[in-house]
Design an enzyme around this catalytic site. Sequence first.
Site, PDB file in Angstrom:
ATOM      1  N   ASP A 128    -101.956  36.927 -74.120  1.00  0.00           N
ATOM      2  CA  ASP A 128    -101.534  38.244 -74.618  1.00  0.00           C
ATOM      3  C   ASP A 128    -100.077  38.242 -75.054  1.00  0.00           C
ATOM      4  O   ASP A 128     -99.291  37.385 -74.663  1.00  0.00           O
ATOM      5  CB  ASP A 128    -101.757  39.336 -73.551  1.00  0.00           C
ATOM      6  CG  ASP A 128    -100.885  39.145 -72.319  1.00  0.00           C
ATOM      7  OD1 ASP A 128    -100.799  38.008 -71.812  1.00  0.00           O
ATOM      8  OD2 ASP A 128    -100.284  40.134 -71.861  1.00  0.00           O
ATOM      9  N   GLU A 131    -100.770  39.099 -68.993  1.00  0.00           N
ATOM     10  CA  GLU A 131     -99.584  38.684 -68.241  1.00  0.00           C
ATOM     11  C   GLU A 131     -98.449  39.662 -68.466  1.00  0.00           C
ATOM     12  O   GLU A 131     -97.691  39.999 -67.558  1.00  0.00           O
ATOM     13  CB  GLU A 131     -99.143  37.283 -68.686  1.00  0.00           C
ATOM     14  CG  GLU A 131     -98.028  36.669 -67.829  1.00  0.00           C
ATOM     15  CD  GLU A 131     -96.613  36.968 -68.290  1.00  0.00           C
ATOM     16  OE1 GLU A 131     -95.667  36.666 -67.567  1.00  0.00           O
ATOM     17  OE2 GLU A 131     -96.437  37.543 -69.396  1.00  0.00           O
TER      18      GLU A 131
HETATM   19 ZN   LIG Z   1     -94.625  34.990 -71.374  1.00  0.00          ZN
END
Ligand SMILES: [Zn+2]
Length: 432
Positions: A90, A185
């Site tokens: 992401d 993340e």
């Molecule tokens: Zn990163």
Amino acid sequence: MPITPPGESVVDRFLRYVRIDTQSREGESTTPSTETQWTLARMLAEELRALGAEDVRVSEYCMVYATIPSNVPNDDAGTVPVIGLLAHVDTSPALSGANVKPVIHRDYRGGDIVLPGDPSQVLTVEQNPLLATMIGDDIITTDGTTLLGSDDKAGVAAIMTLVDLLARNPAIPHGTIKVGFTADEEIGVGIEKFDVEAFGAQFAYTVDGGELGEISDETWSARLATITFAGKSTHPGTAKGVMVNAIHGLANFLTRLPNDMLPETTEGRVGFVHPYAGVMDVEESSVKVLLRDFDLSGLEAKEALLRRLAAETERSCPGVRVRVDMKEQYRNMNDVLRHHPELTENALEAARRAGVQPFTRPVRGGTDGSKLTFRGLPCPNIFTGGHNFHGKLEFNSRRGLEKTTETLLHLVQIFVERAGARMRATTTAGAT
Ligand SMILES: [Zn+2]
């Protein structure tokens, strides 16, 4: 030993991955937070299969798992540690990840770089002194309208290119390698859905750092304080002797925070307290304060300080009652990693062999690795060559991507070498 090049260069892979929108979104109740992350996750799984990786799967939470089996003879007994390599698919919610148009500035000759899609976006040498060391490199930026997503598609591309290289060069010795690509993340929640046990690595590295050569085995230890000020509301026309205004309590408290202990006045290894959000009402006011320190004792001292200042505020604001609630957020992974110094040493040595000057730098933040480390998977962080994350001026370079890949290629071999050295040492000891 001459190396057969990968089927697709790390730069071409990178350029392909950054064009795929994988922006994550805050405040969603599902993992992944956005449907778009599936596109890249499924594509990576397909590519891993095509490169001969085993046990490839994408979990219900959009986590990609794969195994590259050891090619070391008689490694069934686990002579070489099983290492994991992790990167996140992401990109930051801070800026659009759609319609990323990477621009390659070939054979950089120095000077500022004006981004073609928005000439107000200029990569200046003044603000990016490292540019001066990149003469002759091919610099990869966006057109100036989006982020680049080098964070962390550089890590993804480097790991995929490693898998490609190992498939084409069976003579390069490596133990079992576990590959993991994670979702969400950037919003800090995806890693909770990562199955450490199923992943099956003894140690791992996140490939999610910045400047070439930077290895991180230290993060903040972090707590969040919520400080609540209780007052008494009444009609202001008849408030004399009755009203207790909680807002004055909050203000009183904030002025007591030491000026030299704030994010805007500290750097390097010095921790801080950071009031960053609050609510103001006469009846009740509250402020959230981040506590950050590399040492647990320093963190304890900051907590004690906030409690003492809260008590002082209570004394100097008659009628206001102050409550301090403290929550643990994450811990410095060095508390665990210092018992595995070989993990950092091997990464430093791998970078050196790739021709990069390595160094360690503590992260003034947390990483996925800090959470994984405390879930039983010790996990330092390796550079990717990227800069200016989460912004329109994000950039990386051909050399950055190639050196990151080369470092990973050396890293897996160093684990084999050192396992061999260990084996010989025990054999010799056993013989005498
Ligand atoms: Zn990163």
